[in-house]
Design a protein around this motif. Structure first.
Motif, PDB file in Angstrom:
ATOM      1  N   LEU A 142      -3.628   9.628   1.666  1.00 47.15           N
ATOM      2  CA  LEU A 142      -3.464   9.635   3.122  1.00 47.15           C
ATOM      3  C   LEU A 142      -3.068   8.230   3.557  1.00 47.15           C
ATOM      4  N   ASP A 143      -1.773   8.039   3.766  1.00 51.03           N
ATOM      5  CA  ASP A 143      -1.296   6.701   4.119  1.00 51.03           C
ATOM      6  C   ASP A 143      -1.338   6.525   5.637  1.00 51.03           C
ATOM      7  N   GLU A 144      -2.347   5.851   6.083  1.00 47.13           N
ATOM      8  CA  GLU A 144      -2.559   5.606   7.519  1.00 47.13           C
ATOM      9  C   GLU A 144      -2.524   6.901   8.324  1.00 47.13           C
ATOM     10  N   ILE A 145      -3.320   7.839   7.864  1.00 49.33           N
ATOM     11  CA  ILE A 145      -3.406   9.126   8.565  1.00 49.33           C
ATOM     12  C   ILE A 145      -3.947   8.902   9.984  1.00 49.33           C
ATOM     13  N   SER A 151       2.589  10.755   4.146  1.00 44.75           N
ATOM     14  CA  SER A 151       3.107   9.401   4.276  1.00 44.75           C
ATOM     15  C   SER A 151       2.866   8.830   5.666  1.00 44.75           C
ATOM     16  N   GLN A 152       3.014   7.521   5.711  1.00 42.43           N
ATOM     17  CA  GLN A 152       2.713   6.770   6.927  1.00 42.43           C
ATOM     18  C   GLN A 152       3.567   7.265   8.101  1.00 42.43           C
ATOM     19  N   ASN A 153       4.849   7.478   7.837  1.00 45.93           N
ATOM     20  CA  ASN A 153       5.746   7.972   8.876  1.00 45.93           C
ATOM     21  C   ASN A 153       6.480   9.213   8.381  1.00 45.93           C
ATOM     22  N   LYS A 167       0.828  -1.212   0.000  1.00 45.24           N
ATOM     23  CA  LYS A 167       0.000   0.000   0.000  1.00 45.24           C
ATOM     24  C   LYS A 167       0.864   1.266   0.000  1.00 45.24           C
ATOM     25  N   SER A 168       1.831   1.290   0.923  1.00 46.49           N
ATOM     26  CA  SER A 168       2.707   2.478   0.964  1.00 46.49           C
ATOM     27  C   SER A 168       3.562   2.557  -0.291  1.00 46.49           C
ATOM     28  N   THR A 169       3.969   1.386  -0.785  1.00 45.59           N
ATOM     29  CA  THR A 169       4.751   1.337  -2.024  1.00 45.59           C
ATOM     30  C   THR A 169       3.982   2.000  -3.159  1.00 45.59           C
TER      31      THR A 169
HETATM   32 MG   LIG Z   1       2.270   1.076   4.728  1.00 49.38          MG
END
Ligand SMILES: [Mg+2]
Ligand SMILES: Nc1ncnc2c1ncn2[C@@H]1O[C@H](COP(=O)(O)OP(=O)(O)OP(=O)(O)O)[C@@H](O)[C@H]1O
Lengths: 251, 198
Positions: free
Chosen positions: A165-168, A84-86, A40-42
């Motif tokens: 929104l990656d794991e906002i 991003s997630q982080n 997903k993040s990729t």
């Molecule tokens: Mg991810």
């Protein structure tokens, strides 16, 4: 319109996305769910043309332009933004500086510093984020939840048309999820932007109503449904949900 | 960056901007000296410092490498209970520079703390760091780091994904790389000087 056609991509010699397809019309909100490490993040980083990832095949189109031909900053200037997630921290570079510089570079016109500061303060207040962060180094000394809000501050200033929104919702407490969701809803209403939400928890989609929910597995979308699909996943997990043949599956 | 856990009798700050005159100083007992150096164009230079007892020395040396140059920093720790910190932050834009940073603590000394932290970003130029810790005693706490690299890819990606061009993002990272070393006071001097030039 945002459209991905036949995208195959690898990182470190592992194929992560395999004939991935997706279409998001202007103003739509889509959700992607999938187990840890599925890609997903990729996907988000590939859309921003992160050089760590190799695209083997496929097209990524935004309003007719193939994003594969563009550099990361050109993609950003087309109006695409990834939260991003982080989000990383950068010492010695303040949020105000990055945003001011970005606006100066992208909008060619002179920005009115007074209006700019006023808007930043208003956004901080809405997000219940301390105004101090405006002139602090990017994400330095900020908690996980604060970082997400700082990124939303960037969004409000840069005004993207398509937001990932990656794991906002990760790292946000129950109240912060509501604040963040209402902030995003308001932005969506005002700008008619498109949104791609990556999440593990249907909680956030209780507040931000998506048009579609997709399950990503084996490199592509294996199931599409609506809000209820997310609820099924929460209840039964990915394996059983994938096996179900009820509504929502339009592949 | 540096934790002070002791009050020094005298605290002196020497600020040097674009002046490569050789420097020779002594840090007396119970004194603290901070030497800040910034060069828009690093040139040959030699800094010699002697440290006696219970003193604290910080040398912050930063700037751009555009021409071939040799920079020598020699610290001679003669007494006991001293702290010595040498930081360099350079950006190699063209040609080559060598930094020899030599810190000596001889046999009879005790309880000295020595840190060398040398960092560089290479663009079109190069740099050689020669960190020399010449300690003839076990009664010393010495460490050195030397890192030469390019830009941090994650930081570049982050800034570019906000719409900053690659060059602009690099400019910002270069500025912060150097500025992170200095106090606000010295940065203000650097800024004032820039404005005078403009
Ligand atoms: Mg991810
Ligand atoms: N830069 C990278 N270098 C090497 N491997 C990577 C890199 N980025 C991702 N991967 C690998 O690619 C796979 C997909 O990672 P990704 O971060 O996209 O997963 P994800 O679906 O976002 O997972 P999560 O739900 O845990 O956030 C993982 O196996 C991961 O280890």
């Amino acid at each position: 319109m945002f459209k991905i056609m036949g995208l195959t991509a690898k990182v470190d010699n592992n194929i992560i996305l395999n004939d991935f397809n997706m279409e998001i019309n202007d103003g739509e909100i889509h959700v992607i769910m999938g187990h840890n490490g599925v890609g997903k993040s990729t996907l988000c980083k590939i859309i921003m043309n992160d050089e760590n990832y190799d695209i083997l095949n496929g097209k990524i189109l935004f309003n007719g332009k193939n994003l594969r031909d563009l550099k990361t900053y050109e993609i950003a200037r087309e109006g695409i933004m990834l939260i991003s997630q982080n989000p990383i921290a950068i010492e010695g570079v303040t949020n105000a500086e990055v945003l001011r510089t970005a606006l100066r570079e992208t909008r060619n016109d002179k920005i009115n510093i007074f209006d700019f500061n006023k808007k930043m303060e208003e956004v901080c207040d809405k997000l219940k984020l301390s105004r101090d962060f405006i002139h602090k180094d990017i994400n330095v000394g900020a908690s996980g939840g604060e970082r997400k809000k700082i990124e939303l501050l960037h969004m409000a200033i840069l005004e993207p048309k398509f937001i990932m929104l990656d794991e906002i919702d990760s790292g946000l407490d129950v109240d912060a999820i509501k604040d963040v969701a209402s902030f995003i809803n308001e932005y969506h209403k005002e700008t008619k932007c498109s949104i791609l939400i990556i999440t593990h928890h249907p909680n956030i989609i209780d507040y931000i109503k998506p048009n579609y929910v997709h399950i990503l597995d084996e490199g592509h979308i294996v199931k599409t449904g609506d809000y209820l699909l997310a609820k099924q996943i929460e209840k039964y997990g990915f394996v059983s949900t994938n096996a179900m043949t009820e509504d929502g599956n339009h592949e | 960056m540096v934790i002070m856990n002791k009050l020094y009798k005298d605290r002196k700050v020497i600020n040097i901007i674009d002046d490569n005159t050789n420097l020779k100083i002594e840090v007396e007992k119970d004194n603290m000296i901070i030497i800040n150096c910034f060069f828009d164009n690093i040139q040959d230079m030699q800094i010699d410092v002697k440290q006696f007892d219970d003193s604290y020395l910080v040398i912050n040396y930063a700037g751009f490498i555009r021409e071939n140059a040799n920079v020598n920093i020699n610290v001679d720790v003669i007494g006991n209970n001293n702290k010595t910190v040498v930081n360099t932050r350079t950006i190699s834009q063209k040609n080559h520079a060598t930094f020899e940073v030599k810190i000596k603590a001889n046999e009879s000394t005790q309880n000295n703390d020595i840190i060398e932290d040398l960092k560089a970003i290479n663009e079109e130029g190069t740099v050689t760091f020669l960190p020399v810790l010449q300690v003839d005693t076990k009664e010393v706490n010495a460490s050195h780091f030397a890192t030469i690299g390019g830009f941090d890819k994650n930081e570049l990606f982050y800034l570019e994904s906000k719409g900053l061009s690659t060059n602009k993002a690099k400019d910002i990272l270069k500025r912060s790389f150097i500025e992170n070393l200095f106090s606000d006071n010295f940065l203000k001097m650097l800024n004032d000087r820039k404005e005078e030039h403009e």
